[in-house]
Motif scaffolding. Structure first.
Motif, PDB file in Angstrom:
ATOM      1  N   LEU A   1       2.950  -7.532   3.547  1.00  0.00           N
ATOM      2  CA  LEU A   1       2.357  -6.209   3.403  1.00  0.00           C
ATOM      3  C   LEU A   1       3.404  -5.192   2.976  1.00  0.00           C
ATOM      4  CD1 LEU A   1       0.119  -6.056   6.618  1.00  0.00           C
ATOM      5  CD2 LEU A   1      -0.670  -6.281   4.263  1.00  0.00           C
ATOM      6  N   PRO A   2       2.994  -4.149   2.256  1.00  0.00           N
ATOM      7  CA  PRO A   2       3.917  -3.036   1.987  1.00  0.00           C
ATOM      8  C   PRO A   2       4.377  -2.395   3.290  1.00  0.00           C
ATOM      9  CG  PRO A   2       1.987  -2.907   0.572  1.00  0.00           C
ATOM     10  CD  PRO A   2       1.702  -3.981   1.576  1.00  0.00           C
ATOM     11  N   LEU A   3       5.550  -1.780   3.242  1.00  0.00           N
ATOM     12  CA  LEU A   3       6.146  -1.244   4.457  1.00  0.00           C
ATOM     13  C   LEU A   3       5.275  -0.146   5.082  1.00  0.00           C
ATOM     14  CD1 LEU A   3       8.532  -1.337   6.370  1.00  0.00           C
ATOM     15  CD2 LEU A   3       9.676   0.373   4.913  1.00  0.00           C
ATOM     16  N   ASP A   4       4.680   0.708   4.264  1.00  0.00           N
ATOM     17  CA  ASP A   4       3.851   1.778   4.815  1.00  0.00           C
ATOM     18  C   ASP A   4       2.574   1.234   5.441  1.00  0.00           C
ATOM     19  OD1 ASP A   4       2.943   0.930   2.367  1.00  0.00           O
ATOM     20  OD2 ASP A   4       2.170   2.887   1.768  1.00  0.00           O
ATOM     21  N   THR A   5       1.972   0.219   4.825  1.00  0.00           N
ATOM     22  CA  THR A   5       0.768  -0.387   5.399  1.00  0.00           C
ATOM     23  C   THR A   5       1.083  -1.122   6.688  1.00  0.00           C
ATOM     24  OG1 THR A   5      -0.133  -0.656   3.178  1.00  0.00           O
ATOM     25  CG2 THR A   5      -1.173  -1.912   4.929  1.00  0.00           C
ATOM     26  N   LEU A   6       2.202  -1.822   6.725  1.00  0.00           N
ATOM     27  CA  LEU A   6       2.603  -2.539   7.930  1.00  0.00           C
ATOM     28  C   LEU A   6       2.882  -1.581   9.078  1.00  0.00           C
ATOM     29  CD1 LEU A   6       3.392  -5.208   9.298  1.00  0.00           C
ATOM     30  CD2 LEU A   6       5.692  -4.906   8.358  1.00  0.00           C
ATOM     31  N   ALA A   7       3.620  -0.516   8.804  1.00  0.00           N
ATOM     32  CA  ALA A   7       3.920   0.465   9.844  1.00  0.00           C
ATOM     33  C   ALA A   7       2.659   1.171  10.318  1.00  0.00           C
ATOM     34  CB  ALA A   7       4.932   1.479   9.317  1.00  0.00           C
ATOM     35  N   SER A   8       1.757   1.474   9.384  1.00  0.00           N
ATOM     36  CA  SER A   8       0.510   2.140   9.757  1.00  0.00           C
ATOM     37  C   SER A   8      -0.359   1.251  10.622  1.00  0.00           C
ATOM     38  CB  SER A   8      -0.254   2.549   8.498  1.00  0.00           C
ATOM     39  OG  SER A   8       0.499   3.449   7.719  1.00  0.00           O
ATOM     40  N   ARG A   9      -0.401  -0.035  10.308  1.00  0.00           N
ATOM     41  CA  ARG A   9      -1.192  -0.956  11.117  1.00  0.00           C
ATOM     42  C   ARG A   9      -0.660  -1.039  12.548  1.00  0.00           C
ATOM     43  NH1 ARG A   9      -2.242  -7.184   9.326  1.00  0.00           N
ATOM     44  NH2 ARG A   9      -3.181  -6.122   7.503  1.00  0.00           N
ATOM     45  N   VAL A  10       0.652  -1.149  12.680  1.00  0.00           N
ATOM     46  CA  VAL A  10       1.259  -1.235  14.010  1.00  0.00           C
ATOM     47  C   VAL A  10       1.039   0.052  14.802  1.00  0.00           C
ATOM     48  CG1 VAL A  10       3.440  -1.475  15.246  1.00  0.00           C
ATOM     49  CG2 VAL A  10       2.976  -2.923  13.278  1.00  0.00           C
ATOM     50  N   LEU A  11       1.222   1.193  14.156  1.00  0.00           N
ATOM     51  CA  LEU A  11       1.068   2.470  14.847  1.00  0.00           C
ATOM     52  C   LEU A  11      -0.385   2.734  15.237  1.00  0.00           C
ATOM     53  CD1 LEU A  11       3.488   4.760  12.809  1.00  0.00           C
ATOM     54  CD2 LEU A  11       3.772   3.948  15.155  1.00  0.00           C
ATOM     55  N   MET A  12      -1.328   2.346  14.399  1.00  0.00           N
ATOM     56  CA  MET A  12      -2.733   2.548  14.742  1.00  0.00           C
ATOM     57  C   MET A  12      -3.148   1.655  15.911  1.00  0.00           C
ATOM     58  SD  MET A  12      -3.866   5.001  12.895  1.00  0.00           S
ATOM     59  CE  MET A  12      -5.647   4.881  13.043  1.00  0.00           C
ATOM     60  N   CYS A  13      -2.650   0.436  15.952  1.00  0.00           N
ATOM     61  CA  CYS A  13      -2.934  -0.433  17.104  1.00  0.00           C
ATOM     62  C   CYS A  13      -2.310   0.133  18.378  1.00  0.00           C
ATOM     63  CB  CYS A  13      -2.419  -1.840  16.841  1.00  0.00           C
ATOM     64  SG  CYS A  13      -3.318  -2.734  15.545  1.00  0.00           S
ATOM     65  N   LEU A  14      -1.103   0.682  18.256  1.00  0.00           N
ATOM     66  CA  LEU A  14      -0.472   1.338  19.401  1.00  0.00           C
ATOM     67  C   LEU A  14      -1.252   2.561  19.839  1.00  0.00           C
ATOM     68  CD1 LEU A  14       1.974   1.502  21.321  1.00  0.00           C
ATOM     69  CD2 LEU A  14       3.142   2.858  19.564  1.00  0.00           C
ATOM     70  N   SER A  15      -1.808   3.285  18.883  1.00  0.00           N
ATOM     71  CA  SER A  15      -2.625   4.456  19.203  1.00  0.00           C
ATOM     72  C   SER A  15      -3.882   4.071  19.975  1.00  0.00           C
ATOM     73  CB  SER A  15      -3.007   5.188  17.911  1.00  0.00           C
ATOM     74  OG  SER A  15      -3.908   6.239  18.172  1.00  0.00           O
ATOM     75  N   ILE A  16      -4.514   2.981  19.582  1.00  0.00           N
ATOM     76  CA  ILE A  16      -5.715   2.539  20.300  1.00  0.00           C
ATOM     77  C   ILE A  16      -5.378   2.135  21.725  1.00  0.00           C
ATOM     78  CG2 ILE A  16      -7.504   0.756  20.345  1.00  0.00           C
ATOM     79  CD1 ILE A  16      -7.424   0.760  17.297  1.00  0.00           C
ATOM     80  N   ALA A  17      -4.262   1.410  21.902  1.00  0.00           N
ATOM     81  CA  ALA A  17      -3.870   0.954  23.240  1.00  0.00           C
ATOM     82  C   ALA A  17      -3.536   2.138  24.156  1.00  0.00           C
ATOM     83  CB  ALA A  17      -2.684   0.001  23.141  1.00  0.00           C
ATOM     84  N   THR A  18      -2.711   3.056  23.678  1.00  0.00           N
ATOM     85  CA  THR A  18      -2.345   4.211  24.501  1.00  0.00           C
ATOM     86  C   THR A  18      -3.532   5.145  24.732  1.00  0.00           C
ATOM     87  OG1 THR A  18      -1.549   5.299  22.487  1.00  0.00           O
ATOM     88  CG2 THR A  18       0.075   4.148  23.848  1.00  0.00           C
ATOM     89  N   GLY A  19      -4.400   5.271  23.730  1.00  0.00           N
ATOM     90  CA  GLY A  19      -5.583   6.101  23.914  1.00  0.00           C
ATOM     91  C   GLY A  19      -6.526   5.549  24.958  1.00  0.00           C
ATOM     92  N   PHE A  20      -6.698   4.229  24.966  1.00  0.00           N
ATOM     93  CA  PHE A  20      -7.560   3.608  25.975  1.00  0.00           C
ATOM     94  C   PHE A  20      -6.980   3.801  27.375  1.00  0.00           C
ATOM     95  CE2 PHE A  20      -8.702  -0.089  28.580  1.00  0.00           C
ATOM     96  CZ  PHE A  20     -10.080   0.001  28.560  1.00  0.00           C
ATOM     97  N   LEU A  21      -5.679   3.603  27.525  1.00  0.00           N
ATOM     98  CA  LEU A  21      -5.042   3.804  28.829  1.00  0.00           C
ATOM     99  C   LEU A  21      -5.139   5.263  29.268  1.00  0.00           C
ATOM    100  CD1 LEU A  21      -1.820   1.609  28.420  1.00  0.00           C
ATOM    101  CD2 LEU A  21      -3.853   1.083  29.779  1.00  0.00           C
ATOM    102  N   GLY A  22      -4.954   6.183  28.328  1.00  0.00           N
ATOM    103  CA  GLY A  22      -5.025   7.594  28.665  1.00  0.00           C
ATOM    104  C   GLY A  22      -6.413   8.031  29.093  1.00  0.00           C
ATOM    105  N   VAL A  23      -7.438   7.589  28.369  1.00  0.00           N
ATOM    106  CA  VAL A  23      -8.811   7.959  28.730  1.00  0.00           C
ATOM    107  C   VAL A  23      -9.192   7.355  30.080  1.00  0.00           C
ATOM    108  CG1 VAL A  23     -11.229   7.635  28.076  1.00  0.00           C
ATOM    109  CG2 VAL A  23      -9.562   8.330  26.359  1.00  0.00           C
ATOM    110  N   ALA A  24      -8.780   6.116  30.339  1.00  0.00           N
ATOM    111  CA  ALA A  24      -9.090   5.483  31.628  1.00  0.00           C
ATOM    112  C   ALA A  24      -8.404   6.211  32.778  1.00  0.00           C
ATOM    113  CB  ALA A  24      -8.669   4.013  31.598  1.00  0.00           C
TER     114      ALA A  24
END
Length: 220
Positions: free
Chosen positions: A73-96
């Motif tokens: 993957l291109p570097l920007d797409t790879l970084a965006s994928r990782v950061l978006m997955c991290l955002s979902i994980a932290t968002g779920f923990l925060g809302v809970a």
């Protein structure tokens, strides 16, 4: 104002955070981050997301294909994928955490210090989730602008432009940041109310004791 109570601010911030989390999840898997339409063939529209690349034609419709290699993957797409997955994980923990820290939730009732800690922890996770949503979409937007105005590329070559998913990602990140910030406001409001109650309660007890004393003297 009467409406701006601690419970109202807590619920409003949790509602905004949950809406931002749901929008982030949907946006992460949408193949509409980038769009491209070639002037040579106006019947084809290309779309690219973090997981798929799609092509739309009037004859066949839309056809998508997942990226085969994670490392290719291109570097920007790879970084965006990782950061978006991290955002979902932290968002779920925060809302809970924020949900169990609400005053209206009976779980943990009577343990105000624990609920306060859960609200602060939820606010931190939600703000981090918002930042990790805004960072990748802003990075991809910057790279697209740089490549779009690159003078070394011929004018005939098609260029990627902003897709609808990028705007929804900005909106989701903004909701998460505002929702997490309002959780801190709710914590400050709760601390202020507890201080007022701690000052008012001794006064009421003192007035009650004086009233009882006066009644006893009147009876005597």
């Amino acid at each position: 104002m009467v409406l701006l109570t601690t419970k109202f601010v807590q619920r409003a911030s949790l509602f905004m955070s949950f809406g931002g989390l749901v929008t982030t999840v949907i946006t992460t898997f949408l193949p509409l981050w980038k769009t491209m339409n070639s002037d040579l063939n106006e019947m084809e529209n290309w779309y690219e997301g973090l997981w798929h690349m799609c092509i739309y034609t009037e004859e066949v419709g839309i056809h998508c294909k997942a990226f085969e290699s994670f490392l290719a993957l291109p570097l920007d797409t790879l970084a965006s994928r990782v950061l978006m997955c991290l955002s979902i994980a932290t968002g779920f923990l925060g809302v809970a955490a924020a949900f169990f820290g609400l005053q209206s939730v009976e779980i943990g009732s009577g343990r105000e210090r624990m609920k306060r800690t859960l609200l602060i922890l939820g606010g931190v996770f939600i703000v981090v989730s918002g930042i990790t949503t805004l960072a990748p979409v802003s990075l991809m937007a910057y790279i697209m602008v740089v490549k779009f105005w690159d003078e070394n590329l011929p004018d005939v070559m098609p260029r990627w432009e902003y897709g609808e998913a990028m705007f929804s990602a900005w909106f989701a990140g903004l909701l998460l940041v505002v929702g997490g910030a309002f959780l801190f406001v709710a914590v400050c409001m709760g601390d202020h109310e507890s201080k007022l109650q701690s000052k008012i309660l001794p006064r009421n007890l003192e007035q009650c004791s004086r009233t009882q004393h006066y009644r006893k003297t009147e009876i005597i």
